[in-house]
Scaffold this motif. Structure first.
Motif, PDB file in Angstrom:
ATOM      1  N   VAL A 102       0.778  -1.174  -0.022  1.00 29.54           N
ATOM      2  CA  VAL A 102       0.059   0.047   0.105  1.00 29.54           C
ATOM      3  C   VAL A 102       0.969   1.373   0.173  1.00 29.54           C
ATOM      4  CG1 VAL A 102      -1.706   1.361   1.099  1.00 29.54           C
ATOM      5  CG2 VAL A 102      -1.893  -1.093   0.831  1.00 29.54           C
ATOM      6  N   CYS A 116      -2.236  -2.416  -5.141  1.00 32.81           N
ATOM      7  CA  CYS A 116      -3.507  -2.237  -4.037  1.00 32.81           C
ATOM      8  C   CYS A 116      -4.123  -3.621  -3.799  1.00 32.81           C
ATOM      9  CB  CYS A 116      -4.262  -1.310  -4.730  1.00 32.81           C
ATOM     10  SG  CYS A 116      -5.653  -0.764  -3.720  1.00 32.81           S
ATOM     11  N   ARG A 156      -7.906  -5.867   9.749  1.00 37.36           N
ATOM     12  CA  ARG A 156      -7.147  -4.828   8.939  1.00 37.36           C
ATOM     13  C   ARG A 156      -6.928  -3.633   9.624  1.00 37.36           C
ATOM     14  NH1 ARG A 156      -9.523  -2.404   3.257  1.00 37.36           N
ATOM     15  NH2 ARG A 156     -10.466  -4.327   2.847  1.00 37.36           N
ATOM     16  N   ARG A 198     -16.129   6.276   5.282  1.00 42.90           N
ATOM     17  CA  ARG A 198     -16.305   4.910   5.779  1.00 42.90           C
ATOM     18  C   ARG A 198     -17.413   4.943   6.987  1.00 42.90           C
ATOM     19  NH1 ARG A 198     -10.530   5.754   5.731  1.00 42.90           N
ATOM     20  NH2 ARG A 198     -10.470   6.153   8.319  1.00 42.90           N
ATOM     21  N   LEU A 251      -4.782  -5.684  -0.585  1.00 44.95           N
ATOM     22  CA  LEU A 251      -6.107  -6.325   0.123  1.00 44.95           C
ATOM     23  C   LEU A 251      -5.897  -7.749   0.285  1.00 44.95           C
ATOM     24  CD1 LEU A 251      -8.774  -4.422  -2.212  1.00 44.95           C
ATOM     25  CD2 LEU A 251      -8.904  -4.807   0.399  1.00 44.95           C
TER      26      LEU A 251
END
Lengths: 258, 330
Positions: free
Chosen positions: B61, B91, B108, B310, B95
């Motif tokens: 990342v 990316c 995470r 978020r 993940l």
């Protein structure tokens, strides 16, 4: 030493294709600025995907514009060696990313239009444009879905996200009218069944956008005064900065192969 | 993109567990069986892997940033699309790796918080700046090349989710490496100015890339247990030498000079490099590389600026669920 801008023979068809190509490139470029900086990794992937789709569309359209122009130009010359006044994209797509809400609202307004436009263009009498439209429509349908879902989440999420989404709508609304503008030079193409009358897409666009906005508890402005100029190469101050970055290497190293 | 042998030492907490379980575990490792998330494993094995996989995820990342620096300036549309797609791959690696690490019992969010608090590490290489377009070619060629060297053996790592993630990651990295090399080839066949740009990038990246393999074997603290657990199959120096042997002929083909005047080929054909400046490595790990502060600031900004997004997504999901429940109750 710097590489000067190219000259374009702007026939109606070349201009028509360049306008679409410029929309796709500039919006793709704006989305690519998010790469590595999005609110979550999943969204980083999604914004980059849309950027890739749009830059891919731009490449096909530029290549076709170069082919019909029939000179020595190609996709890179058209993208990298035209100046601000030669760019014909919508003012909407060159607007800076702002916060995530502004990026999503910009995407939503454009994608709903682009999807209607490409769907109609699938019946274009120009076989190349019809083929590009068929591919692009699949992509824009996804962009509509992705951005609509976010409009609803942001509008009906928290107080803050609602306020940001509403502010983004109000900021960008005046740039939406230009999507439906039809230049005099396009009339012939429309009559010949090569291009679509974008003005006729407005009612449907408004219906879709209003529906999603209502679901998101957001309000569309009643103000119908619209900012124009992009299609004629009269841009906001933002485009010049974008192009100076985009074109930096091609302008600084004349004739180099990359 | 890359995991680094950082050899940060933890207090070992083995010995308190059941000796018979530990013996059975080691027997499975010795028989090349894969350990899966629900299997019993020593606490130190879990901790080592969690640290390594999360560091690897963070590296992917943070690694998006130096290359991302050139997305808007890529010199052709083809290069722009390829670079964007490459960074998107990184990316995606981040993940999968966070997901693989989550199977060990950390979320995470916890891992990202540790990174942003400066408690977790990421590969030192991403603390160097990308100054010209040739850096994009060099990163693909050398940084991804070094990552492949390190990650191919990880495809056989004893921990199943990590090994499987590495298989896909390696396929993509090998594509990136070829893409990077092709950028270098184009520059080296281009104008004198372009070739000088390529040489300058190699000069700046060569030594930091060699440091990616971690400290030399004689000072490596954790290799023994990692080797016994088949997390690590080759030592730092073995991998570094393999990388140098593979890379020197590639540089020669490009017509570029490796910035190591003391480098010699020995009787067995190995390219022997000069002493690496381990002080520089320590400084970069300690936060004093040219871009450490910028990289962390960029990650923190993305995280902080994205907080309201978020929160909105979570609030909406909750409202929607409540509405569905209410509908179902009617």
């Amino acid at each position: 030493m710097a590489t000067p801008s190219i000259k374009i023979s702007e026939t109606p068809l070349v201009l028509h294709v360049l306008r679409r190509a410029d929309d796709a490139l500039i919006l793709g470029h704006r989305l690519s600025e998010w790469c590595g900086h999005a609110p979550m990794l999943e969204e980083d992937m999604a914004l980059t995907n849309m950027a890739l789709d749009l830059i891919g569309q731009a490449r096909e359209l530029y290549s076709y514009a170069a082919r019909i122009e029939g000179k020595d130009n190609d996709e890179d010359k058209l993208a990298y060696l035209r100046d601000e006044r030669q760019y014909r994209n919508l003012l909407l797509v060159e607007q800076p990313n702002g916060d995530f809400a502004r990026t999503i609202v910009r995407q939503f307004f454009y994608s709903v239009f682009a999807d209607l436009y490409w769907r109609a263009m699938m019946r274009s009498g120009d076989a190349t444009l019809a083929a590009i439209a068929a591919k692009s429509e699949k992509e824009s349908a996804y962009h509509v879905r992705h951005s609509s879902e976010w409009i609803v989440r942001l509008g009906d999420g928290t107080e803050e996200s609602h306020a940001r989404a509403q502010a983004a709508i109000e900021y960008l609304w005046a740039f939406t009218g230009e999507m439906f503008e039809v230049g005099d030079d396009e009339r012939g193409l429309i009559d010949a069944g090569i291009a679509v009358d974008a003005g006729k897409l407005r009612a449907q666009w408004l219906k879709i956008v209003s529906g999603i906005a209502a679901e998101a508890t957001l309000t569309l402005p009643s103000n119908d005064w619209m900012q124009k100029g992009g299609r004629a190469g009269r841009h906001s101050e933002h485009l010049g900065h974008l192009l100076s970055e985009l074109q930096m290497l091609q302008r600084s190293f004349p004739g180099a192969t990359w | 993109m890359y995991t680094q042998a950082l050899n940060t030492s933890d207090g070992e907490d083995r010995g308190v567990e059941d000796a018979a379980q530990a013996a059975r575990f080691q027997a499975r490792i010795d028989a090349e069986e894969r350990i899966e998330p629900n299997d019993w494993m020593p606490a130190a094995y879990r901790k080592t892997l969690l640290r390594q996989i999360s560091q690897h995820a963070h590296s992917e990342v943070v690694g998006m940033l130096p290359e991302g620096n050139w997305i808007t300036r890529a010199p052709t549309l083809r290069r722009k699309v390829a670079l964007l797609a490459k960074i998107q791959d990184e990316c995606g690696h981040g993940l999968y790796l966070y997901s693989a690490a989550e199977t060990l019992g950390s979320s995470r969010e916890e891992m990202v918080d540790a990174l942003l608090a400066g408690k977790a590490k990421y590969s030192s290489i991403f603390n160097y700046p990308t100054l010209t377009w040739a850096d994009i070619g060099t990163i693909g060629w050398l940084v991804d090349g070094a990552a492949i060297m390190n990650q191919i053996p990880l495809c056989r790592c004893s921990y199943g989710p990590y090994a499987r993630a590495m298989i896909r990651v390696c396929k993509e990295e090998s594509f990136h490496q070829r893409q990077g090399y092709e950028i270098m080839l184009t520059l080296c066949r281009g104008s004198a100015e372009q070739k000088a740009m390529a040489q300058d990038a190699l000069d700046r990246w060569w030594w930091p890339v060699l440091m990616m393999f971690g400290p030399p074997d004689q000072v490596s603290q954790h290799s023994d247990t990692s080797t016994k657990w088949k997390i690590k199959r080759f030592s730092n120096d073995e991998l570094r030498q393999k990388f140098v042997d593979a890379t020197v002929p590639q540089a020669q083909f490009l017509g570029l000079t490796v910035p190591d005047p003391g480098m010699k080929q020995d009787a067995e054909g190995h390219w022997r490099y000069s002493e690496i400046d381990w002080d520089e490595f320590k400084q970069v790990l300690a936060g004093n590389g040219p871009c450490n502060r910028d990289r962390m600031a960029a990650r923190r900004k993305a995280h902080d600026d994205g907080a309201w997004v978020r929160e909105a997504a979570a609030a909406y999901a909750e409202k929607r669920q409540a509405r569905q429940h209410a509908q179902a109750a009617e």
